[in-house]
Design an enzyme around this catalytic site. Structure first.
Site, PDB file in Angstrom:
ATOM      1  N   PHE A  30      -4.420   0.775  -7.834  1.00 50.55           N
ATOM      2  CA  PHE A  30      -3.512  -0.228  -7.282  1.00 50.55           C
ATOM      3  C   PHE A  30      -3.732  -0.306  -5.785  1.00 50.55           C
ATOM      4  O   PHE A  30      -3.506   0.662  -5.067  1.00 50.55           O
ATOM      5  CB  PHE A  30      -2.031   0.077  -7.569  1.00 50.55           C
ATOM      6  CG  PHE A  30      -1.138  -1.015  -7.015  1.00 50.55           C
ATOM      7  CD1 PHE A  30      -0.906  -2.175  -7.741  1.00 50.55           C
ATOM      8  CD2 PHE A  30      -0.596  -0.912  -5.742  1.00 50.55           C
ATOM      9  CE1 PHE A  30      -0.130  -3.207  -7.214  1.00 50.55           C
ATOM     10  CE2 PHE A  30       0.183  -1.937  -5.205  1.00 50.55           C
ATOM     11  CZ  PHE A  30       0.419  -3.097  -5.947  1.00 50.55           C
ATOM     12  N   ASP A  70      -7.291   4.818   0.583  1.00 47.27           N
ATOM     13  CA  ASP A  70      -6.049   4.043   0.610  1.00 47.27           C
ATOM     14  C   ASP A  70      -4.891   5.043   0.514  1.00 47.27           C
ATOM     15  O   ASP A  70      -4.549   5.512  -0.569  1.00 47.27           O
ATOM     16  CB  ASP A  70      -6.016   3.047  -0.554  1.00 47.27           C
ATOM     17  CG  ASP A  70      -4.719   2.228  -0.572  1.00 47.27           C
ATOM     18  OD1 ASP A  70      -3.766   2.591   0.156  1.00 47.27           O
ATOM     19  OD2 ASP A  70      -4.653   1.227  -1.326  1.00 47.27           O
ATOM     20  N   LYS A  84       3.345   1.098   4.389  1.00 46.94           N
ATOM     21  CA  LYS A  84       4.592   1.688   3.918  1.00 46.94           C
ATOM     22  C   LYS A  84       5.286   2.576   4.966  1.00 46.94           C
ATOM     23  O   LYS A  84       5.909   2.056   5.884  1.00 46.94           O
ATOM     24  CB  LYS A  84       4.350   2.409   2.596  1.00 46.94           C
ATOM     25  CG  LYS A  84       3.992   1.390   1.483  1.00 46.94           C
ATOM     26  CD  LYS A  84       4.109   1.914   0.087  1.00 46.94           C
ATOM     27  CE  LYS A  84       4.009   0.765  -0.918  1.00 46.94           C
ATOM     28  NZ  LYS A  84       2.835   0.795  -1.782  1.00 46.94           N
TER      29      LYS A  84
HETATM   30  C1  LIG Z   1       1.969  -0.402  -2.016  1.00 42.73           C
HETATM   31  C2  LIG Z   1       0.503  -0.188  -2.018  1.00 42.73           C
HETATM   32  C3  LIG Z   1      -0.389  -1.175  -1.555  1.00 42.73           C
HETATM   33  C4  LIG Z   1       0.061  -2.552  -1.159  1.00 42.73           C
HETATM   34  O1  LIG Z   1       0.964  -2.569  -0.099  1.00 42.73           O
HETATM   35  P1  LIG Z   1       1.875  -3.871   0.150  1.00 42.73           P
HETATM   36  O2  LIG Z   1       2.576  -3.578   1.435  1.00 42.73           O
HETATM   37  O3  LIG Z   1       2.794  -3.985  -1.020  1.00 42.73           O
HETATM   38  O4  LIG Z   1       0.943  -5.029   0.241  1.00 42.73           O
HETATM   39  C5  LIG Z   1      -1.736  -0.866  -1.525  1.00 42.73           C
HETATM   40  N1  LIG Z   1      -2.196   0.333  -1.916  1.00 42.73           N
HETATM   41  C6  LIG Z   1      -1.379   1.303  -2.367  1.00 42.73           C
HETATM   42  C7  LIG Z   1      -1.938   2.625  -2.787  1.00 42.73           C
HETATM   43  C8  LIG Z   1      -0.001   1.066  -2.451  1.00 42.73           C
HETATM   44  O5  LIG Z   1       0.811   2.012  -2.943  1.00 42.73           O
END
Ligand SMILES: *Cc1c(COP(=O)(O)O)cnc(C)c1O
Length: 426
Positions: free
Chosen positions: A146, A233, A274
């Site tokens: 994701f 990520d 985040k």
């Molecule tokens: C939440 C998340 C995203 C996307 O972030 P948004 O601010 O919702 O666009 C990308 N990668 C990971 C691992 C995430 O948990």
């Protein structure tokens, strides 16, 4: 017109249902206030927040220092765009790069934007530094990933809901199994046009799928060997969530960039979002060293709001709080305690199969099929008992409270969770 504080939960849900796109399926609870590890609904009932807005609120709801930094900056200067310099961006860039140990940062707003930025950066690096022929660059990704919701990102998702009828898809991605070093090696050997390997150190959305301890280290070594960028990520796993500053830091306890060799890996490109703002504001970032970041020149990438004064002020304070309050250490200690307590429960449970995770990013696997409603029903019952969590992928429940929790509160939560689960035992 009714003001927000007169709205009942039922009315608030009815309004969202009627006027908002139905792109989410929220647990039916309407939150109107938050403080630390707690949130309150429209009727004043208090809950422990065990989602923390998907790990955005690591520093706890409405942290006074973060709120203060935000409001002070909001009164002074909010947005200039990058057409001009402003006097908050430079200091923030210095702070965040030193904090994580990179030469440079490219500031964005949301996580998906930062992932897009990393993809563009990796491709451009491949053409201009590695010598890949134009339009040939490929990026390796993992199944069940994701990384966000843009058209390009969903192109390499294997979640049918996220993908179906949103094509045509962006080409240039190779998908391999997660936590499979051999698959990575085969993919790297198969082509000379690979720009990067984009990976989550723990797959949060997939259900807190936690790989072997040596996966990150071996993956990075393979990437280095093949002159491929290792792109982490850490939008969900980073910033103290897993008991270290970053999940790639493994068991390193330094809480910041360090020269200790205990870390699992050092990414070539690090993606954050985040909790970079403590949930106060959308702030994301892509960090890399000069040989990579220098391929981006004026006019080639940007964002009107990226690096705005409020974002810089908020992110700086949010990161200071992480250090000052030793949130990584707390996440590690409480995480160990949480899994210990859950494992004790699971020994005699038929409804829970296992608990997994690192630090305070954990999940339990419910003993039922993925399409059953058991996990949802458990979350409804947890809600009634004063704790908010959400199923991910049907039969998995993620538990990720704010990192400002104390031991007494955690034990209180464990007793809410075990009491709730008991009612579902067969
Ligand atoms: C939440 C998340 C995203 C996307 O972030 P948004 O601010 O919702 O666009 C990308 N990668 C990971 C691992 C995430 O948990």
């Amino acid at each position: 017109m009714a003001t927000v504080d007169q709205l009942s939960s039922q009315e608030a849900i009815a309004l969202e249902d009627k006027y908002g796109a139905h792109n989410y399926h929220p647990l039916p609870v309407v939150l109107s206030r938050g403080e630390g590890v707690y949130v309150w609904d429209a009727e004043g009932k208090r809950y422990y927040d065990f989602l923390s807005a998907y790990s955005a609120v690591n520093q706890g709801h409405c942290h006074p220092r973060i709120v203060n930094a935000m409001t002070e900056q909001a009164k002074t200067l909010t947005l200039t765009s990058r057409a001009f310099y402003n006097d908050t961006l430079g200091p923030y860039e210095k702070y965040v790069t030193e904090y994580f140990g990179f030469d440079k940062v490219l500031p964005m707003n949301t996580g998906a934007e930062a992932v897009e930025t990393a993809i563009k950066l990796a491709r451009k690096w491949a053409y201009e530094k590695k010598g890949v022929a134009e339009h040939e660059a490929q990026i390796i990704v993992c199944s069940n990933n994701f990384h966000g919701r843009t058209t390009t990102i969903i192109s390499f998702s294997n979640d049918e809901d996220a993908r179906k009828n949103f094509g045509p898809y962006t080409p240039g991605f190779i998908k391999i199994e997660y936590d499979d070093v051999h698959a990575l090696e085969e993919a790297l050997k198969s082509s000379k046009t690979i720009a990067g390997f984009l990976v989550e150190p723990i797959q949060g959305e997939a259900g807190v799928y936690t790989p072997n301890d040596d996966y990150m280290r071996k993956a990075q070594a393979l990437c280095n060997e093949h002159n491929v960028l290792f792109i982490a990520d850490e939008i969900q796993t980073g910033i103290a969530r897993t008991g270290a500053l970053l999940a790639v830091c493994g068991n390193c306890t330094c809480e910041g960039h360090c020269e200790k060799q205990e870390s699992y890996a050092t990414p070539d490109i690090l993606i954050l979002g985040k909790a970079l703002s403590g949930g106060a504001y959308p702030v994301s970032a892509v960090l890399a060293n000069d040989p990579i970041m220098e391929v981006i020149k004026p006019g080639q990438h940007g964002s009107t709001f990226g690096g705005n004064p409020i974002a810089g002020a908020v992110a700086t304070e949010a990161l200071e709080v992480v250090k000052d309050e030793h949130l990584a250490q707390n996440a590690r200690t409480l995480g160990n305690l949480f899994r210990e307590k859950m494992n004790e429960y699971i020994e005699n449970s038929t409804i829970v199969n296992l608990v997994r995770g690192r630090g305070l990013l954990n999940a339990i696997l419910i003993n039922d099929t993925e399409d059953s409603s058991t996990a949802w029903d458990i979350c409804m019952s947890l809600r009634d008992n004063g704790l908010l969590a959400k199923p991910t992928h049907g039969n998995i429940i993620r538990f990720a409270p704010p990192l400002v929790m104390n031991e007494e509160q955690l034990l209180d939560c464990v007793s809410i969770i075990t009491k709730t689960l008991k009612a579902f035992e067969k």
